[in-house]
Design a protein around this motif. Structure first.
Motif, PDB file in Angstrom:
ATOM      1  N   ASP A 180       0.834  -1.207   0.000  1.00  0.00           N
ATOM      2  CA  ASP A 180       0.000   0.000   0.000  1.00  0.00           C
ATOM      3  C   ASP A 180       0.867   1.255   0.000  1.00  0.00           C
ATOM      4  OD1 ASP A 180      -2.320  -1.404  -0.078  1.00  0.00           O
ATOM      5  OD2 ASP A 180      -2.696  -1.344   2.080  1.00  0.00           O
ATOM      6  N   VAL A 181       1.986   1.214   0.713  1.00  0.00           N
ATOM      7  CA  VAL A 181       2.911   2.351   0.707  1.00  0.00           C
ATOM      8  C   VAL A 181       3.457   2.559  -0.701  1.00  0.00           C
ATOM      9  CG1 VAL A 181       5.102   3.238   1.588  1.00  0.00           C
ATOM     10  CG2 VAL A 181       3.516   2.089   3.142  1.00  0.00           C
ATOM     11  N   GLU A 182       3.826   1.460  -1.381  1.00  0.00           N
ATOM     12  CA  GLU A 182       4.325   1.574  -2.757  1.00  0.00           C
ATOM     13  C   GLU A 182       3.255   2.160  -3.681  1.00  0.00           C
ATOM     14  OE1 GLU A 182       5.764  -2.170  -4.037  1.00  0.00           O
ATOM     15  OE2 GLU A 182       7.444  -2.213  -2.623  1.00  0.00           O
ATOM     16  N   THR A 183       2.014   1.714  -3.515  1.00  0.00           N
ATOM     17  CA  THR A 183       0.919   2.253  -4.329  1.00  0.00           C
ATOM     18  C   THR A 183       0.776   3.754  -4.099  1.00  0.00           C
ATOM     19  OG1 THR A 183      -0.265   0.148  -4.241  1.00  0.00           O
ATOM     20  CG2 THR A 183      -1.554   2.093  -4.816  1.00  0.00           C
ATOM     21  N   THR A 184       0.863   4.162  -2.849  1.00  0.00           N
ATOM     22  CA  THR A 184       0.764   5.586  -2.524  1.00  0.00           C
ATOM     23  C   THR A 184       1.906   6.373  -3.163  1.00  0.00           C
ATOM     24  OG1 THR A 184      -0.401   5.190  -0.441  1.00  0.00           O
ATOM     25  CG2 THR A 184       0.848   7.246  -0.615  1.00  0.00           C
ATOM     26  N   LEU A 185       3.106   5.824  -3.126  1.00  0.00           N
ATOM     27  CA  LEU A 185       4.253   6.521  -3.714  1.00  0.00           C
ATOM     28  C   LEU A 185       4.108   6.617  -5.234  1.00  0.00           C
ATOM     29  CD1 LEU A 185       7.152   5.006  -1.582  1.00  0.00           C
ATOM     30  CD2 LEU A 185       6.169   7.304  -1.410  1.00  0.00           C
ATOM     31  N   ARG A 186       3.563   5.582  -5.865  1.00  0.00           N
ATOM     32  CA  ARG A 186       3.317   5.672  -7.319  1.00  0.00           C
ATOM     33  C   ARG A 186       2.282   6.756  -7.619  1.00  0.00           C
ATOM     34  NH1 ARG A 186       3.291  -0.019  -7.103  1.00  0.00           N
ATOM     35  NH2 ARG A 186       1.035  -0.078  -7.454  1.00  0.00           N
ATOM     36  N   ALA A 187       1.272   6.865  -6.732  1.00  0.00           N
ATOM     37  CA  ALA A 187       0.265   7.910  -6.927  1.00  0.00           C
ATOM     38  C   ALA A 187       0.876   9.296  -6.776  1.00  0.00           C
ATOM     39  CB  ALA A 187      -0.874   7.729  -5.915  1.00  0.00           C
ATOM     40  N   VAL A 188       1.815   9.447  -5.854  1.00  0.00           N
ATOM     41  CA  VAL A 188       2.491  10.739  -5.657  1.00  0.00           C
ATOM     42  C   VAL A 188       3.224  11.151  -6.931  1.00  0.00           C
ATOM     43  CG1 VAL A 188       4.357  11.880  -4.396  1.00  0.00           C
ATOM     44  CG2 VAL A 188       2.667  10.504  -3.159  1.00  0.00           C
ATOM     45  N   LEU A 189       3.820  10.171  -7.611  1.00  0.00           N
ATOM     46  CA  LEU A 189       4.521  10.479  -8.864  1.00  0.00           C
ATOM     47  C   LEU A 189       3.548  10.834  -9.982  1.00  0.00           C
ATOM     48  CD1 LEU A 189       7.234   7.674  -8.971  1.00  0.00           C
ATOM     49  CD2 LEU A 189       7.565  10.070  -8.376  1.00  0.00           C
ATOM     50  N   ALA A 190       2.380  10.187  -9.995  1.00  0.00           N
ATOM     51  CA  ALA A 190       1.478  10.335 -11.134  1.00  0.00           C
ATOM     52  C   ALA A 190       0.475  11.465 -10.986  1.00  0.00           C
ATOM     53  CB  ALA A 190       0.726   9.016 -11.360  1.00  0.00           C
ATOM     54  N   ASP A 191       0.078  11.771  -9.744  1.00  0.00           N
ATOM     55  CA  ASP A 191      -1.054  12.679  -9.516  1.00  0.00           C
ATOM     56  C   ASP A 191      -0.602  13.894  -8.700  1.00  0.00           C
ATOM     57  OD1 ASP A 191      -3.428  13.914  -9.029  1.00  0.00           O
ATOM     58  OD2 ASP A 191      -4.380  12.247  -7.986  1.00  0.00           O
ATOM     59  N   LEU A 240      -3.240   6.084  -1.422  1.00  0.00           N
ATOM     60  CA  LEU A 240      -3.447   6.951  -2.585  1.00  0.00           C
ATOM     61  C   LEU A 240      -3.224   6.100  -3.824  1.00  0.00           C
ATOM     62  CD1 LEU A 240      -1.497  10.132  -1.386  1.00  0.00           C
ATOM     63  CD2 LEU A 240      -3.933   9.635  -1.162  1.00  0.00           C
ATOM     64  N   THR A 241      -4.166   6.156  -4.758  1.00  0.00           N
ATOM     65  CA  THR A 241      -4.114   5.304  -5.946  1.00  0.00           C
ATOM     66  C   THR A 241      -3.781   6.128  -7.182  1.00  0.00           C
ATOM     67  OG1 THR A 241      -5.817   3.910  -4.960  1.00  0.00           O
ATOM     68  CG2 THR A 241      -5.390   3.619  -7.301  1.00  0.00           C
ATOM     69  N   PRO A 242      -2.804   5.694  -7.983  1.00  0.00           N
ATOM     70  CA  PRO A 242      -2.468   6.449  -9.199  1.00  0.00           C
ATOM     71  C   PRO A 242      -3.613   6.393 -10.203  1.00  0.00           C
ATOM     72  CG  PRO A 242      -1.287   4.376  -9.142  1.00  0.00           C
ATOM     73  CD  PRO A 242      -1.958   4.514  -7.810  1.00  0.00           C
ATOM     74  N   PRO A 243      -3.778   7.426 -11.026  1.00  0.00           N
ATOM     75  CA  PRO A 243      -4.837   7.419 -12.047  1.00  0.00           C
ATOM     76  C   PRO A 243      -4.575   6.328 -13.073  1.00  0.00           C
ATOM     77  CG  PRO A 243      -3.356   9.294 -12.348  1.00  0.00           C
ATOM     78  CD  PRO A 243      -2.998   8.681 -11.030  1.00  0.00           C
ATOM     79  N   SER A 244      -5.669   5.787 -13.624  1.00  0.00           N
ATOM     80  CA  SER A 244      -5.536   4.641 -14.547  1.00  0.00           C
ATOM     81  C   SER A 244      -4.756   5.004 -15.803  1.00  0.00           C
ATOM     82  CB  SER A 244      -6.923   4.122 -14.922  1.00  0.00           C
ATOM     83  OG  SER A 244      -7.679   5.148 -15.542  1.00  0.00           O
ATOM     84  N   GLU A 245      -4.883   6.237 -16.252  1.00  0.00           N
ATOM     85  CA  GLU A 245      -4.197   6.596 -17.499  1.00  0.00           C
ATOM     86  C   GLU A 245      -2.711   6.850 -17.296  1.00  0.00           C
ATOM     87  OE1 GLU A 245      -5.847  10.420 -15.725  1.00  0.00           O
ATOM     88  OE2 GLU A 245      -6.455   8.337 -16.021  1.00  0.00           O
ATOM     89  N   PHE A 246      -2.247   6.697 -16.029  1.00  0.00           N
ATOM     90  CA  PHE A 246      -0.835   6.948 -15.752  1.00  0.00           C
ATOM     91  C   PHE A 246      -0.287   5.777 -14.937  1.00  0.00           C
ATOM     92  CE2 PHE A 246       2.918   9.177 -14.208  1.00  0.00           C
ATOM     93  CZ  PHE A 246       3.209  10.016 -15.256  1.00  0.00           C
ATOM     94  N   GLY A 247      -0.721   4.586 -15.267  1.00  0.00           N
ATOM     95  CA  GLY A 247      -0.355   3.429 -14.479  1.00  0.00           C
ATOM     96  C   GLY A 247       0.976   2.839 -14.870  1.00  0.00           C
ATOM     97  N   ALA A 248       1.208   1.639 -14.337  1.00  0.00           N
ATOM     98  CA  ALA A 248       2.512   1.004 -14.531  1.00  0.00           C
ATOM     99  C   ALA A 248       2.750   0.606 -15.976  1.00  0.00           C
ATOM    100  CB  ALA A 248       2.611  -0.234 -13.630  1.00  0.00           C
ATOM    101  N   ASP A 249       1.640   0.286 -16.704  1.00  0.00           N
ATOM    102  CA  ASP A 249       1.807  -0.172 -18.085  1.00  0.00           C
ATOM    103  C   ASP A 249       1.755   0.947 -19.106  1.00  0.00           C
ATOM    104  OD1 ASP A 249       1.988  -2.755 -17.217  1.00  0.00           O
ATOM    105  OD2 ASP A 249      -0.188  -3.057 -17.264  1.00  0.00           O
ATOM    106  N   ALA A 250       1.419   2.155 -18.663  1.00  0.00           N
ATOM    107  CA  ALA A 250       1.255   3.237 -19.633  1.00  0.00           C
ATOM    108  C   ALA A 250       2.566   3.563 -20.316  1.00  0.00           C
ATOM    109  CB  ALA A 250       0.694   4.484 -18.943  1.00  0.00           C
ATOM    110  N   VAL A 251       3.664   3.512 -19.535  1.00  0.00           N
ATOM    111  CA  VAL A 251       4.962   3.843 -20.120  1.00  0.00           C
ATOM    112  C   VAL A 251       5.379   2.777 -21.117  1.00  0.00           C
ATOM    113  CG1 VAL A 251       7.393   4.161 -19.603  1.00  0.00           C
ATOM    114  CG2 VAL A 251       5.669   5.160 -18.108  1.00  0.00           C
ATOM    115  N   ALA A 252       5.163   1.505 -20.717  1.00  0.00           N
ATOM    116  CA  ALA A 252       5.569   0.426 -21.620  1.00  0.00           C
ATOM    117  C   ALA A 252       4.764   0.450 -22.913  1.00  0.00           C
ATOM    118  CB  ALA A 252       5.382  -0.927 -20.932  1.00  0.00           C
TER     119      ALA A 252
END
Length: 312
Positions: A134-145, A161-173
């Motif tokens: 959950d901490v990792e998810t929050t940190l990803r959300a901090v980067l994205a949102d 905190l949950t990252p937005p779907s359009e900026f998720g882990a697979d969006a970059v790939a």
């Protein structure tokens, strides 16, 4: 506490109070919040009291994220700067920049989540694997949102905190690689371009589906963690109740023992009181007998003297 001029002191500032609350472990949050809200109401700061009372108790993951922000300020600022760069790269659709920053993101999110776990462990609240995720998810959300970044920057994260779907882990790939300028192609290029666009659209939809699945799993983990936290709170309350019952039983035993001692002492007092009365009665009788003997001795002495005078 107020200053001599009547103005609120630094400890009454509502922002300082909120900073204090979100720096506390979740188990201490509610009691301190009610204490600070009561102080604000006593000081007739009604709006401050309402705002303090409205503060939500953070989850263990939220507290760990806040602890990381406060304990590692320099690294936190670099992390926030990385988030701004990543969002800018995504907005400008720069695939090369996205891939480079994404690699940095994965590395730093993993590293900072480990730091958060270490800090929590040092503070006496080790994180489970689910909470660390959950901490990792929050940190990803901090980067994205940017909104999530603002919440974390203030150190007031309440839950995951949950990252937005359009900026998720697979969006970059899924981002298409930018190619160098190529010579003009035959008219068949239109067909190839259309096919590539169709493939890219299918890839985008696949990435969105996977991201939704990831979010669903993360929300399920968060719900499970909240359930575990509620169970922990209930278990702690049950344990506290059991301890209170035990203390009440021990206090009852001490009261019974003291009451027994008191009854024995009262009986002893009554006995000694009776003995004291008897001793006083014996002392009075002995005094009377002594006085009577004295009177008899005086009478005998007088008779003896009279006899001697009569014989002479």
């Amino acid at each position: 506490m107020r200053r001599e001029d009547g103005r609120p002191g630094p400890e009454d500032d509502v922002e300082a109070v909120l900073d204090e609350l979100y720096a506390l472990p979740p188990s201490e949050f509610v009691a301190r919040r009610e204490e600070r809200a009561a102080r604000a109401r006593t000081g007739r700061r009604v709006q401050d009291a309402r705002r303090i009372h409205a503060a939500r108790r953070p989850t263990l993951a939220g507290w760990a994220a806040n602890l990381l922000r406060r304990s590692r300020p320099d690294e936190a600022e670099r992390f926030l700067e990385l988030g701004r760069a990543l969002r800018e790269a995504y907005a400008t659709l720069d695939p090369s920049g996205l891939r480079e920053l994404s690699a940095q993101r994965r590395h730093i999110v993993s590293e900072m989540s480990r730091q958060a776990a270490a800090l929590a462990r040092e503070a006496g609240h080790p994180l489970s694997d689910a909470v660390q995720r959950d901490v990792e998810t929050t940190l990803r959300a901090v980067l994205a949102d940017p909104e999530a970044a603002a919440v974390w920057q203030a150190g007031r994260v309440e839950g995951v905190l949950t990252p937005p779907s359009e900026f998720g882990a697979d969006a970059v790939a899924a981002a298409p690689a930018r190619r160098a300028s190529a010579p003009a192609r035959p008219p068949r290029e239109d067909t190839t371009s259309a096919r590539r666009k169709k493939d890219e659209e299918a890839e985008r939809r696949r990435a969105e589906r996977e991201e939704r699945a990831v979010r669903a799993r993360e929300e399920a983990r968060a719900a499970e963690e909240r359930l575990r936290e509620r169970r922990t709170v209930r278990e702690e309350a049950a344990a506290a109740l059991e301890r209170a019952h035990e203390r009440e039983r021990e206090a009852g035993e001490r009261v019974a023992a003291l009451e027994e001692q008191l009854a024995v002492a009262r009986t002893e007092r009554e006995r000694t009181h009776a003995e004291l009365g008897e001793a006083r009665e014996r002392e009075r009788a002995a005094a009377e007998e002594l006085a009577e003997a004295g009177r008899e001795a005086e009478a005998a002495a007088r008779r003896a003297g009279q006899a001697e005078r009569d014989g002479a």
